[in-house]
Motif scaffolding. Sequence first.
Motif, PDB file in Angstrom:
ATOM      1  N   PRO A 408       8.434   1.692   8.770  1.00  0.00           N
ATOM      2  CA  PRO A 408       7.399   2.170   8.803  1.00  0.00           C
ATOM      3  C   PRO A 408       7.387   3.196   7.734  1.00  0.00           C
ATOM      4  N   SER A 409       5.902   3.466   7.442  1.00  0.00           N
ATOM      5  CA  SER A 409       5.186   4.628   6.538  1.00  0.00           C
ATOM      6  C   SER A 409       4.504   5.805   7.325  1.00  0.00           C
ATOM      7  N   ARG A 410       4.329   6.717   6.580  1.00  0.00           N
ATOM      8  CA  ARG A 410       3.587   7.878   7.355  1.00  0.00           C
ATOM      9  C   ARG A 410       1.924   7.892   7.308  1.00  0.00           C
ATOM     10  N   ASP A 411       1.680   6.801   6.175  1.00  0.00           N
ATOM     11  CA  ASP A 411       0.190   6.574   5.961  1.00  0.00           C
ATOM     12  C   ASP A 411      -0.023   5.183   6.206  1.00  0.00           C
ATOM     13  N   PHE A 412      -1.363   5.139   6.249  1.00  0.00           N
ATOM     14  CA  PHE A 412      -1.931   3.888   5.992  1.00  0.00           C
ATOM     15  C   PHE A 412      -2.943   3.691   4.882  1.00  0.00           C
ATOM     16  N   GLY A 413      -3.591   2.466   4.535  1.00  0.00           N
ATOM     17  CA  GLY A 413      -4.916   2.568   3.867  1.00  0.00           C
ATOM     18  C   GLY A 413      -5.673   1.203   3.908  1.00  0.00           C
ATOM     19  N   THR A 414      -6.880   1.315   3.426  1.00  0.00           N
ATOM     20  CA  THR A 414      -7.587   0.282   3.401  1.00  0.00           C
ATOM     21  C   THR A 414      -7.926  -0.144   1.903  1.00  0.00           C
ATOM     22  N   ALA A 463     -15.900  -4.747   8.131  1.00  0.00           N
ATOM     23  CA  ALA A 463     -14.600  -5.369   7.770  1.00  0.00           C
ATOM     24  C   ALA A 463     -13.535  -4.572   7.053  1.00  0.00           C
ATOM     25  N   LEU A 464     -12.329  -4.657   7.237  1.00  0.00           N
ATOM     26  CA  LEU A 464     -11.432  -3.925   6.501  1.00  0.00           C
ATOM     27  C   LEU A 464     -10.126  -4.811   6.491  1.00  0.00           C
ATOM     28  N   SER A 465      -9.507  -4.286   5.286  1.00  0.00           N
ATOM     29  CA  SER A 465      -8.086  -4.897   5.299  1.00  0.00           C
ATOM     30  C   SER A 465      -7.100  -3.834   5.624  1.00  0.00           C
ATOM     31  N   TYR A 466      -6.337  -4.096   6.447  1.00  0.00           N
ATOM     32  CA  TYR A 466      -5.163  -3.011   6.821  1.00  0.00           C
ATOM     33  C   TYR A 466      -4.179  -2.977   5.719  1.00  0.00           C
ATOM     34  N   SER A 467      -3.486  -1.812   5.280  1.00  0.00           N
ATOM     35  CA  SER A 467      -2.577  -1.896   4.415  1.00  0.00           C
ATOM     36  C   SER A 467      -1.642  -0.781   4.739  1.00  0.00           C
ATOM     37  N   ALA A 468      -0.356  -1.172   4.929  1.00  0.00           N
ATOM     38  CA  ALA A 468       0.700  -0.082   5.062  1.00  0.00           C
ATOM     39  C   ALA A 468       0.677   0.786   3.883  1.00  0.00           C
ATOM     40  N   GLY A 469       1.172   2.103   3.927  1.00  0.00           N
ATOM     41  CA  GLY A 469       1.054   2.983   3.237  1.00  0.00           C
ATOM     42  C   GLY A 469       2.309   3.199   2.173  1.00  0.00           C
ATOM     43  N   GLU A 470       2.419   3.992   1.186  1.00  0.00           N
ATOM     44  CA  GLU A 470       3.577   3.938   0.271  1.00  0.00           C
ATOM     45  C   GLU A 470       4.468   5.266   0.714  1.00  0.00           C
ATOM     46  N   ASP A 471       4.138   6.209   1.485  1.00  0.00           N
ATOM     47  CA  ASP A 471       4.838   7.138   2.009  1.00  0.00           C
ATOM     48  C   ASP A 471       6.013   6.793   3.159  1.00  0.00           C
ATOM     49  N   LYS A 481       6.371   3.588  -3.563  1.00  0.00           N
ATOM     50  CA  LYS A 481       5.874   3.203  -4.911  1.00  0.00           C
ATOM     51  C   LYS A 481       6.898   2.379  -5.604  1.00  0.00           C
ATOM     52  N   LYS A 482       8.217   2.689  -5.573  1.00  0.00           N
ATOM     53  CA  LYS A 482       9.029   1.579  -6.444  1.00  0.00           C
ATOM     54  C   LYS A 482       9.077   0.235  -5.886  1.00  0.00           C
ATOM     55  N   ALA A 483       8.971  -0.028  -4.431  1.00  0.00           N
ATOM     56  CA  ALA A 483       8.878  -1.197  -3.931  1.00  0.00           C
ATOM     57  C   ALA A 483       7.630  -1.898  -4.340  1.00  0.00           C
ATOM     58  N   SER A 484       6.539  -1.050  -4.148  1.00  0.00           N
ATOM     59  CA  SER A 484       5.178  -1.736  -4.535  1.00  0.00           C
ATOM     60  C   SER A 484       5.147  -2.358  -5.916  1.00  0.00           C
ATOM     61  N   ASP A 485       5.718  -1.195  -6.972  1.00  0.00           N
ATOM     62  CA  ASP A 485       5.658  -1.645  -8.613  1.00  0.00           C
ATOM     63  C   ASP A 485       6.499  -2.690  -8.619  1.00  0.00           C
ATOM     64  N   ASP A 486       7.645  -2.784  -8.089  1.00  0.00           N
ATOM     65  CA  ASP A 486       8.581  -3.802  -8.154  1.00  0.00           C
ATOM     66  C   ASP A 486       8.145  -5.097  -7.730  1.00  0.00           C
TER      67      ASP A 486
END
Length: 549
Positions: A408-414, A463-471, A481-486
């Motif tokens: 899990p991450s400490r943040d989330f996004g949309t 309506a929203l799209s839930y996105s796990a954070g990168e922290d 961020k490394k995993a996302s960029d990869d």
Amino acid sequence: MKRVAITLLAMSVSTALMAAPPKFDGARISADVKELASDAYEGRSPATAGEEKTITYLSRQFAEAGLQPGGDLQDGKRLWTQAVPLLKGDIVGKPQLSLSRDGKAQALTQGQEIAVRAAMNGASVVAIEDAPLVFVGYGVKAPERDWDDFKGVDLKGKIAVVLVNDPDFESGEGDFDGKGMTYYGRWTYKYEEGARQGAAGVLIVHETAPASYGWATVAGSNTNTMFDVVREDPAAVHPPLEGWIQRDLAVDLFKRAGLDFETLKQQAQSRDFQPVELKGETFSADYAVKTEVITSHNVVARLEGSSHPDETIIYSAHWDHIGVGEPDARGDRIFNGALDNASGTASLLELARGFAKAPRPQRSVLFLAVTAEEKGLLGSEYYASHPLYPLGTTVAVINMDGMAPFGPSRDFGTYGAARFELLDQLKDVAKGWDIRYTPDPKPEAGLFFRSDHFSFAKRGVPALSYSAGEDWIDGGIAAGKKASDDYTAKRYHQQGDEWQPDWSFAGAARDLEVVYTLGEQLANSRAWPNWSADEPFRATRDASADERK
């Protein structure tokens, strides 16, 4: 009818008073991803044996979870599916593509310097011979912004060469939304506007930063089978030729015409930009296109509400991926789509299991696995334009597209930066897990327009799209961020998006507790969340206010 006044306080329930959400099983999510992303499903392309396997698997899992069919009516009974008619198009054989100058032709290889799509304008042949090329900047015609990249140019019989994203991308400021992409920046818009301008074709210049993905993604997404909704006049939104070209090819093309690519790109950022013909340069294309109308399917499961069954909360995810294409360096032809979006689909199944075991909610909850997202949000677009349950009484849509396979991450996004009460409520719910909201880190990628929630948002439904954070809790922002960029560089829309044995999906399991709680609150309240007053979707939502008690 009198409408209930909504405030964040009325919408939100204190964390202390919330019933504990179900515990979701990361191992079970991983097992569903492994199944759906296996080679046996052939990349889950619509109208293939892979679709049949997917529909069968999802329907069985929903049934075993205790859900009811929520799809089309047949003989008075609901099916597990909603039929989605689509136009399917394939290039027959190898397309002949070339640039010419002074009678000397430069052959172009499909998938390498150029990626052209199967024509979706209704024609069975693309036959373009020595068509002039015209650079039209970002290809934007936006009267409300006093912006016109075409300025009266006649594109009949010509190829429009356009930049990806919109004019604010490079500087981050201007007449659009700064770094935040508007719909004018989407490649779908570029083709639509090209058709309206009468162009014989539109070639988008690929650059990784403004596109937000590399050339491998472009080639993988555009050289395979194409789909579109069935239209009365497809030529109104599709020019005869649609494609992308590599930046290096564009730079060389401009240079041969005595022009500098970077200089013209700079000029295109101003409303004073004028179209520029690439003098002496022509483009030719010759290939056949096979089209047919097929029927794909959305999979629909429903948990009927106990006291307000005609009011609906929708959870959605797209089940499809790209299918089978040209082999990569390893000889792999299957685009398995493990994260994109077997992970979201598996999470939808797991969420349904949790709701089915919990006390029956007052409002109905719909679990909607849509088709053809990869072809332009077509399954969600079809549902939103042919809703099985009225959009006016659809409370909200919570979409899942790529769920966290690791911790899990400490943040989330949309996706995007829209302002609305549904997001405010989600932020409040997430505090119960000590999760903070992080604004979209890549607004220039235009993800708000690239995920299935948009089909509902543009029709007014919150309506929203839930996105796990990168922290990440384990590894912090650097690891996330490394995993996302990869992933973006090596697997997104590529054959390498495959299930991995070290995926615990602990992050997804935790995030499902959050999105479950948001939906559970909505399903057991009289709240009707809305968009902020200055959002363009607010007026559409308000127009259906009388449908809501």
